[in-house]
Design a protein around this motif. Structure first.
Motif, PDB file in Angstrom:
ATOM      1  N   GLU A   1       0.763  -1.190  -0.210  1.00  0.00           N
ATOM      2  CA  GLU A   1      -0.170  -0.046  -0.128  1.00  0.00           C
ATOM      3  C   GLU A   1       0.889   1.050   0.050  1.00  0.00           C
ATOM      4  O   GLU A   1       1.897   1.347   0.809  1.00  0.00           O
ATOM      5  CB  GLU A   1      -0.804   0.179   1.168  1.00  0.00           C
ATOM      6  CG  GLU A   1      -1.739   1.068   1.452  1.00  0.00           C
ATOM      7  CD  GLU A   1      -2.382   0.994   2.883  1.00  0.00           C
ATOM      8  OE1 GLU A   1      -3.431   0.348   3.083  1.00  0.00           O
ATOM      9  OE2 GLU A   1      -2.032   1.744   3.707  1.00  0.00           O
ATOM     10  N   TYR A   2       0.588   2.333  -0.897  1.00  0.00           N
ATOM     11  CA  TYR A   2       1.283   3.439  -0.845  1.00  0.00           C
ATOM     12  C   TYR A   2       0.567   4.646  -1.027  1.00  0.00           C
ATOM     13  O   TYR A   2      -0.359   4.667  -1.749  1.00  0.00           O
ATOM     14  CB  TYR A   2       2.672   3.355  -1.513  1.00  0.00           C
ATOM     15  CG  TYR A   2       2.692   2.780  -2.851  1.00  0.00           C
ATOM     16  CD1 TYR A   2       3.003   1.699  -3.224  1.00  0.00           C
ATOM     17  CD2 TYR A   2       2.380   3.998  -4.034  1.00  0.00           C
ATOM     18  CE1 TYR A   2       3.244   1.243  -4.589  1.00  0.00           C
ATOM     19  CE2 TYR A   2       2.391   3.320  -5.324  1.00  0.00           C
ATOM     20  CZ  TYR A   2       2.883   2.106  -5.628  1.00  0.00           C
ATOM     21  OH  TYR A   2       2.806   1.764  -6.729  1.00  0.00           O
ATOM     22  N   ASP A   3       0.892   5.799  -0.338  1.00  0.00           N
ATOM     23  CA  ASP A   3       0.450   7.202  -0.943  1.00  0.00           C
ATOM     24  C   ASP A   3       1.371   7.675  -1.709  1.00  0.00           C
ATOM     25  O   ASP A   3       2.512   7.796  -1.460  1.00  0.00           O
ATOM     26  CB  ASP A   3       0.170   8.042   0.409  1.00  0.00           C
ATOM     27  CG  ASP A   3      -0.469   9.338   0.254  1.00  0.00           C
ATOM     28  OD1 ASP A   3      -0.160   9.938  -1.020  1.00  0.00           O
ATOM     29  OD2 ASP A   3      -1.177   9.750   1.122  1.00  0.00           O
TER      30      ASP A   3
ATOM     31  N   VAL B   1       4.731   3.946   2.726  1.00  0.00           N
ATOM     32  CA  VAL B   1       4.707   2.680   2.139  1.00  0.00           C
ATOM     33  C   VAL B   1       4.504   1.512   3.125  1.00  0.00           C
ATOM     34  O   VAL B   1       5.212   1.813   4.070  1.00  0.00           O
ATOM     35  CB  VAL B   1       5.940   2.457   1.344  1.00  0.00           C
ATOM     36  CG1 VAL B   1       5.805   1.132   0.586  1.00  0.00           C
ATOM     37  CG2 VAL B   1       6.071   3.558   0.375  1.00  0.00           C
ATOM     38  N   ALA B   2       3.657   0.797   2.956  1.00  0.00           N
ATOM     39  CA  ALA B   2       3.307  -0.249   4.020  1.00  0.00           C
ATOM     40  C   ALA B   2       3.294  -1.570   3.287  1.00  0.00           C
ATOM     41  O   ALA B   2       2.774  -1.816   2.137  1.00  0.00           O
ATOM     42  CB  ALA B   2       2.399  -0.082   4.799  1.00  0.00           C
ATOM     43  N   VAL B   3       3.926  -2.628   3.550  1.00  0.00           N
ATOM     44  CA  VAL B   3       3.860  -4.082   3.279  1.00  0.00           C
ATOM     45  C   VAL B   3       2.650  -4.808   3.889  1.00  0.00           C
ATOM     46  O   VAL B   3       3.066  -4.973   5.064  1.00  0.00           O
ATOM     47  CB  VAL B   3       5.111  -4.638   3.429  1.00  0.00           C
ATOM     48  CG1 VAL B   3       5.117  -6.222   2.914  1.00  0.00           C
ATOM     49  CG2 VAL B   3       6.400  -4.075   2.714  1.00  0.00           C
ATOM     50  N   LEU B   4       1.707  -4.898   3.122  1.00  0.00           N
ATOM     51  CA  LEU B   4       0.585  -5.539   3.754  1.00  0.00           C
ATOM     52  C   LEU B   4       0.503  -7.043   4.250  1.00  0.00           C
ATOM     53  O   LEU B   4       0.038  -7.737   4.880  1.00  0.00           O
ATOM     54  CB  LEU B   4      -0.809  -5.400   2.938  1.00  0.00           C
ATOM     55  CG  LEU B   4      -1.046  -3.791   2.800  1.00  0.00           C
ATOM     56  CD1 LEU B   4      -2.259  -3.829   2.047  1.00  0.00           C
ATOM     57  CD2 LEU B   4      -1.081  -2.921   3.860  1.00  0.00           C
TER      58      LEU B   4
ATOM     59  N   ALA C   1      -1.534   3.152  -4.128  1.00  0.00           N
ATOM     60  CA  ALA C   1      -1.690   1.862  -4.555  1.00  0.00           C
ATOM     61  C   ALA C   1      -2.348   1.233  -2.934  1.00  0.00           C
ATOM     62  O   ALA C   1      -1.938   1.554  -1.865  1.00  0.00           O
ATOM     63  CB  ALA C   1      -0.342   1.100  -4.778  1.00  0.00           C
TER      64      ALA C   1
END
Lengths: 255, 255
Positions: free
Chosen positions: A9-11, A88-91, A57
């Motif tokens: 996920e990212y902004d 940014v996050a790794v889901l 994303a």
């Protein structure tokens, strides 16, 4: 080295896009820096597709080959530890077969485009929506959108800089719905041309405003000329939702 | 001078809160600067209630006395013109009777608090949610929340700095629901004490984690001691949703 599939996920604000570039921070560099910090060595990361500057994303997919034999849960937590406070996050992380490739194995991509349709500019959703003041007829947009569904030469909706070999793509769906002040455009295809989603949205906005009818969208498509379609919608409203892959056989145990 | 009621949306990040302060930009100053630029003279603005630093609003209500005789639509558009690019938007403007007061006429306020409940930190919703990693039992939170509904002495849920004359308030509703990874807490009352919503949410989180049962929430309420309840939840997840007013007679024409 086990191959690891990641869901990200990212902004997109504050990034020059997915791809590493000299002119500013990229999502790829943020991820690869976190991977290097965790693994103690550089490991390239590959995404299902590039996203442009400012595009967000919820479910981008990437992969890398991991020199450490940890559980997926440990990999996810370690990458998030190193990537913060970047947006940014790794889901999720998953060990996948060696022949999995985030880009080349991908059989479908889906996007969401959000338009804030009201007189007042966005305060809470600034950078996350396209602000359109004039009232949009979402039903007319949806009807006209159906002209674009199917296998077509999308030259009219392709960025001039697009590097795809062929302009012929099959658009699986293009749906427009209104939820209060938000008009959502959802679309899916095996793959998209550069700026294709934003160019389709920019064109459908002309329909929503009553300036164009479905017939003009048909003519724009048939023209095979970028100048025949509407302008490119801004990146703010675009979200990469998900990438599809064929079911994979169970991975061999990570060694 | 006609009195004008405004409905405001704002992103609380980057503001020290509603109230004008010396230590940074406030929502009140942003609005009053826009009003002064439009009216050509300073006009104080009053809100239905103060929000703290980092707290957002979808429907804050404010009023000011307008020395210009324009239509509400012109006032709304002019204020938005002057307030941009600050993350405050005037969603609506309305001419109201001279005895309307955003704060003193208000008969109900409602808030939403959003918790992102998943292992990965927020990327897209950073600054807009409270990130809680441990799985929360939203149903248990909802049940325990019902202990707080009604007329009570809320000293245990009141900031030490609270300036309210009485700690006795009537909580009309406190509802907890889960939507995927998001746990939403919605609450409404005639008025709230300082930090009351965030202190109730911080306490309900203990219930969601299984550390507390409804009995402990009851005991915390009965203790009338701030130290007996849970910690204050961060401002990020809090949104001022709406302010309620009794139906007003039609305003006399703006002169």
């Amino acid at each position: 080295m086990p191959r690891v599939k990641l869901i990200l996920e990212y902004d997109g604000r504050g990034f020059v896009g997915w791809q590493r570039q000299d002119n500013g921070p990229s999502v790829q560099a943020a991820l690869e820096d976190a991977i290097a910090a965790y693994c103690g060595q550089p490991c390239p990361a590959f995404a299902s597709g590039r996203t442009d500057a400012g595009v967000h994303a919820e479910g981008q997919v990437a992969h890398f080959d991991c020199p450490r034999a940890d559980t997926p849960e440990t990999i996810r937590a370690a990458l998030n530890f190193h990537i913060r406070p970047k947006t940014v996050a790794v889901l999720a992380a998953e060990i996948v077969p060696d022949d999995f490739h985030a880009r080349f194995s991908c059989t479908g991509r889906s996007y969401l485009y959000r338009i804030l349709n009201r007189p007042a500019h966005p305060a809470l959703e600034a950078g996350r929506v396209w602000w359109v003041q004039r009232p949009l007829d979402a039903r007319a947009m949806h009807e006209a959108a159906q002209v674009l569904v199917g296998r077509h030469d999308f030259t009219s909706f392709r960025a001039v800089a697009c590097q795809s070999k062929s302009p012929v793509k099959t658009l699986d769906s293009l749906e427009v719905s209104r939820y209060g002040e938000i008009v959502e455009v959802r679309t899916s295809a095996r793959s998209f041309l550069h700026h294709q989603v934003r160019n389709m949205v920019g064109t459908l906005k002309l329909v929503g405003e009553g300036k164009w009818g479905p017939r003009q969208v048909e003519k724009a498509l048939a023209a095979r000329d970028r100048a025949a379609a509407g302008p490119t919608a801004p990146p703010d409203g675009l979200v990469f939702l998900s990438a599809r892959y064929e079911p994979m056989p169970p991975a061999s145990p990570a060694m």
